[in-house]
Motif scaffolding. Structure first.
Motif, PDB file in Angstrom:
ATOM      1  N   TYR A   5      -4.986   5.016  -5.461  1.00  0.00           N
ATOM      2  CA  TYR A   5      -3.650   5.452  -5.073  1.00  0.00           C
ATOM      3  C   TYR A   5      -2.946   4.250  -4.464  1.00  0.00           C
ATOM      4  CZ  TYR A   5      -5.206  10.226  -5.749  1.00  0.00           C
ATOM      5  OH  TYR A   5      -5.680  11.383  -6.305  1.00  0.00           O
ATOM      6  N   ALA A   6      -1.820   3.859  -5.059  1.00  0.00           N
ATOM      7  CA  ALA A   6      -1.185   2.627  -4.598  1.00  0.00           C
ATOM      8  C   ALA A   6       0.332   2.696  -4.715  1.00  0.00           C
ATOM      9  CB  ALA A   6      -1.700   1.445  -5.405  1.00  0.00           C
ATOM     10  N   PHE A   7       0.974   1.964  -3.846  1.00  0.00           N
ATOM     11  CA  PHE A   7       2.414   1.745  -3.875  1.00  0.00           C
ATOM     12  C   PHE A   7       2.611   0.282  -4.235  1.00  0.00           C
ATOM     13  CE2 PHE A   7       6.525   1.112  -1.475  1.00  0.00           C
ATOM     14  CZ  PHE A   7       7.287   1.913  -2.305  1.00  0.00           C
ATOM     15  N   ALA A   8       3.707  -0.053  -4.833  1.00  0.00           N
ATOM     16  CA  ALA A   8       3.933  -1.421  -5.315  1.00  0.00           C
ATOM     17  C   ALA A   8       4.168  -2.392  -4.155  1.00  0.00           C
ATOM     18  CB  ALA A   8       5.114  -1.440  -6.265  1.00  0.00           C
ATOM     19  N   THR A   9       3.071  -2.805  -3.541  1.00  0.00           N
ATOM     20  CA  THR A   9       3.127  -3.812  -2.481  1.00  0.00           C
ATOM     21  C   THR A   9       2.108  -4.898  -2.815  1.00  0.00           C
ATOM     22  OG1 THR A   9       1.414  -2.772  -1.128  1.00  0.00           O
ATOM     23  CG2 THR A   9       3.693  -2.067  -0.737  1.00  0.00           C
ATOM     24  N   PRO A  10       2.266  -6.079  -2.247  1.00  0.00           N
ATOM     25  CA  PRO A  10       1.291  -7.142  -2.529  1.00  0.00           C
ATOM     26  C   PRO A  10      -0.149  -6.752  -2.171  1.00  0.00           C
ATOM     27  CG  PRO A  10       3.247  -8.071  -1.509  1.00  0.00           C
ATOM     28  CD  PRO A  10       3.388  -6.567  -1.449  1.00  0.00           C
ATOM     29  N   ASN A  11      -0.345  -6.031  -1.092  1.00  0.00           N
ATOM     30  CA  ASN A  11      -1.708  -5.654  -0.705  1.00  0.00           C
ATOM     31  C   ASN A  11      -2.319  -4.644  -1.661  1.00  0.00           C
ATOM     32  OD1 ASN A  11      -1.934  -7.324   1.501  1.00  0.00           O
ATOM     33  ND2 ASN A  11      -1.058  -5.830   2.901  1.00  0.00           N
ATOM     34  N   SER A  12      -1.553  -3.682  -2.132  1.00  0.00           N
ATOM     35  CA  SER A  12      -2.133  -2.679  -3.022  1.00  0.00           C
ATOM     36  C   SER A  12      -2.373  -3.218  -4.425  1.00  0.00           C
ATOM     37  CB  SER A  12      -1.249  -1.429  -3.077  1.00  0.00           C
ATOM     38  OG  SER A  12       0.015  -1.726  -3.612  1.00  0.00           O
ATOM     39  N   VAL A  13      -1.750  -4.326  -4.776  1.00  0.00           N
ATOM     40  CA  VAL A  13      -1.991  -4.943  -6.075  1.00  0.00           C
ATOM     41  C   VAL A  13      -3.368  -5.615  -6.095  1.00  0.00           C
ATOM     42  CG1 VAL A  13      -1.189  -6.783  -7.617  1.00  0.00           C
ATOM     43  CG2 VAL A  13       0.441  -5.227  -6.576  1.00  0.00           C
ATOM     44  N   ARG A  14      -3.870  -5.965  -4.944  1.00  0.00           N
ATOM     45  CA  ARG A  14      -5.164  -6.661  -4.865  1.00  0.00           C
ATOM     46  C   ARG A  14      -6.324  -5.797  -5.350  1.00  0.00           C
ATOM     47  NH1 ARG A  14      -4.761  -9.669   0.982  1.00  0.00           N
ATOM     48  NH2 ARG A  14      -2.820 -10.757   0.540  1.00  0.00           N
ATOM     49  N   VAL A  15      -6.252  -4.513  -5.095  1.00  0.00           N
ATOM     50  CA  VAL A  15      -7.359  -3.621  -5.472  1.00  0.00           C
ATOM     51  C   VAL A  15      -7.535  -3.554  -6.989  1.00  0.00           C
ATOM     52  CG1 VAL A  15      -8.226  -1.259  -5.350  1.00  0.00           C
ATOM     53  CG2 VAL A  15      -7.180  -2.307  -3.335  1.00  0.00           C
ATOM     54  N   PRO A  16      -6.487  -3.255  -7.766  1.00  0.00           N
ATOM     55  CA  PRO A  16      -6.677  -3.258  -9.224  1.00  0.00           C
ATOM     56  C   PRO A  16      -7.114  -4.619  -9.776  1.00  0.00           C
ATOM     57  CG  PRO A  16      -4.647  -2.128  -8.679  1.00  0.00           C
ATOM     58  CD  PRO A  16      -5.149  -2.742  -7.420  1.00  0.00           C
ATOM     59  N   ILE A  17      -6.623  -5.688  -9.185  1.00  0.00           N
ATOM     60  CA  ILE A  17      -7.045  -7.018  -9.640  1.00  0.00           C
ATOM     61  C   ILE A  17      -8.548  -7.191  -9.431  1.00  0.00           C
ATOM     62  CG2 ILE A  17      -6.888  -9.490  -9.147  1.00  0.00           C
ATOM     63  CD1 ILE A  17      -3.895  -9.035  -8.579  1.00  0.00           C
ATOM     64  N   ALA A  18      -9.039  -6.807  -8.264  1.00  0.00           N
ATOM     65  CA  ALA A  18     -10.475  -6.927  -7.975  1.00  0.00           C
ATOM     66  C   ALA A  18     -11.292  -6.042  -8.902  1.00  0.00           C
ATOM     67  CB  ALA A  18     -10.747  -6.574  -6.515  1.00  0.00           C
ATOM     68  N   LEU A  19     -10.836  -4.819  -9.138  1.00  0.00           N
ATOM     69  CA  LEU A  19     -11.561  -3.915 -10.020  1.00  0.00           C
ATOM     70  C   LEU A  19     -11.608  -4.447 -11.449  1.00  0.00           C
ATOM     71  CD1 LEU A  19     -10.227  -0.510  -8.670  1.00  0.00           C
ATOM     72  CD2 LEU A  19     -12.500  -1.484  -8.325  1.00  0.00           C
ATOM     73  N   TYR A  26     -11.194   2.269 -13.544  1.00  0.00           N
ATOM     74  CA  TYR A  26     -10.380   2.887 -12.495  1.00  0.00           C
ATOM     75  C   TYR A  26      -9.149   3.530 -13.123  1.00  0.00           C
ATOM     76  CZ  TYR A  26      -7.177  -1.095 -12.825  1.00  0.00           C
ATOM     77  OH  TYR A  26      -6.294  -2.030 -13.267  1.00  0.00           O
ATOM     78  N   GLU A  27      -8.570   4.449 -12.389  1.00  0.00           N
ATOM     79  CA  GLU A  27      -7.329   5.090 -12.802  1.00  0.00           C
ATOM     80  C   GLU A  27      -6.304   4.842 -11.708  1.00  0.00           C
ATOM     81  OE1 GLU A  27      -5.580   9.518 -13.840  1.00  0.00           O
ATOM     82  OE2 GLU A  27      -7.710   9.263 -13.427  1.00  0.00           O
ATOM     83  N   LEU A  28      -5.204   4.217 -12.070  1.00  0.00           N
ATOM     84  CA  LEU A  28      -4.161   3.907 -11.109  1.00  0.00           C
ATOM     85  C   LEU A  28      -3.233   5.103 -10.976  1.00  0.00           C
ATOM     86  CD1 LEU A  28      -2.924   1.798  -9.253  1.00  0.00           C
ATOM     87  CD2 LEU A  28      -1.570   1.003 -11.192  1.00  0.00           C
ATOM     88  N   LYS A  29      -3.102   5.582  -9.751  1.00  0.00           N
ATOM     89  CA  LYS A  29      -2.233   6.708  -9.460  1.00  0.00           C
ATOM     90  C   LYS A  29      -1.143   6.219  -8.509  1.00  0.00           C
ATOM     91  CE  LYS A  29      -5.606  10.177 -10.358  1.00  0.00           C
ATOM     92  NZ  LYS A  29      -5.747  11.590 -10.275  1.00  0.00           N
ATOM     93  N   PRO A  30       0.039   5.981  -9.055  1.00  0.00           N
ATOM     94  CA  PRO A  30       1.117   5.483  -8.194  1.00  0.00           C
ATOM     95  C   PRO A  30       1.559   6.527  -7.179  1.00  0.00           C
ATOM     96  CG  PRO A  30       1.940   5.925 -10.398  1.00  0.00           C
ATOM     97  CD  PRO A  30       0.464   6.155 -10.418  1.00  0.00           C
ATOM     98  N   ILE A  31       1.864   6.062  -6.006  1.00  0.00           N
ATOM     99  CA  ILE A  31       2.352   6.940  -4.946  1.00  0.00           C
ATOM    100  C   ILE A  31       3.514   6.238  -4.255  1.00  0.00           C
ATOM    101  CG2 ILE A  31       0.706   6.124  -3.228  1.00  0.00           C
ATOM    102  CD1 ILE A  31       0.573   9.193  -2.469  1.00  0.00           C
TER     103      ILE A  31
END
Length: 57
Positions: A5-19, A26-31
């Protein structure tokens, strides 16, 4: 599969990059936190069985 679950911020972009780098599914669920979607009942934080960052949830 990991639900992200992520919002378009620099910190939340790090998780999908790492995965992606780890090759994990993973499944990205925008919030949208500006609209308060994290406070809606269907957000996992409002479910009693939700344990935070557990990869199977």
């Amino acid at each position: 599969m990991i639900e992200v679950y992520a919002f378009a911020t620099p910190n939340s972009v790090r998780v999908p990059i790492a995965l992606e780098e780890l090759g994990l599914a993973y499944e990205l669920k925008p919030i949208n936190v500006r609209k308060g979607e994290q406070k809606l009942p269907d957000y996992p934080g409002h479910q009693p069985q939700w344990q935070g960052s557990s990869p199977d949830r």
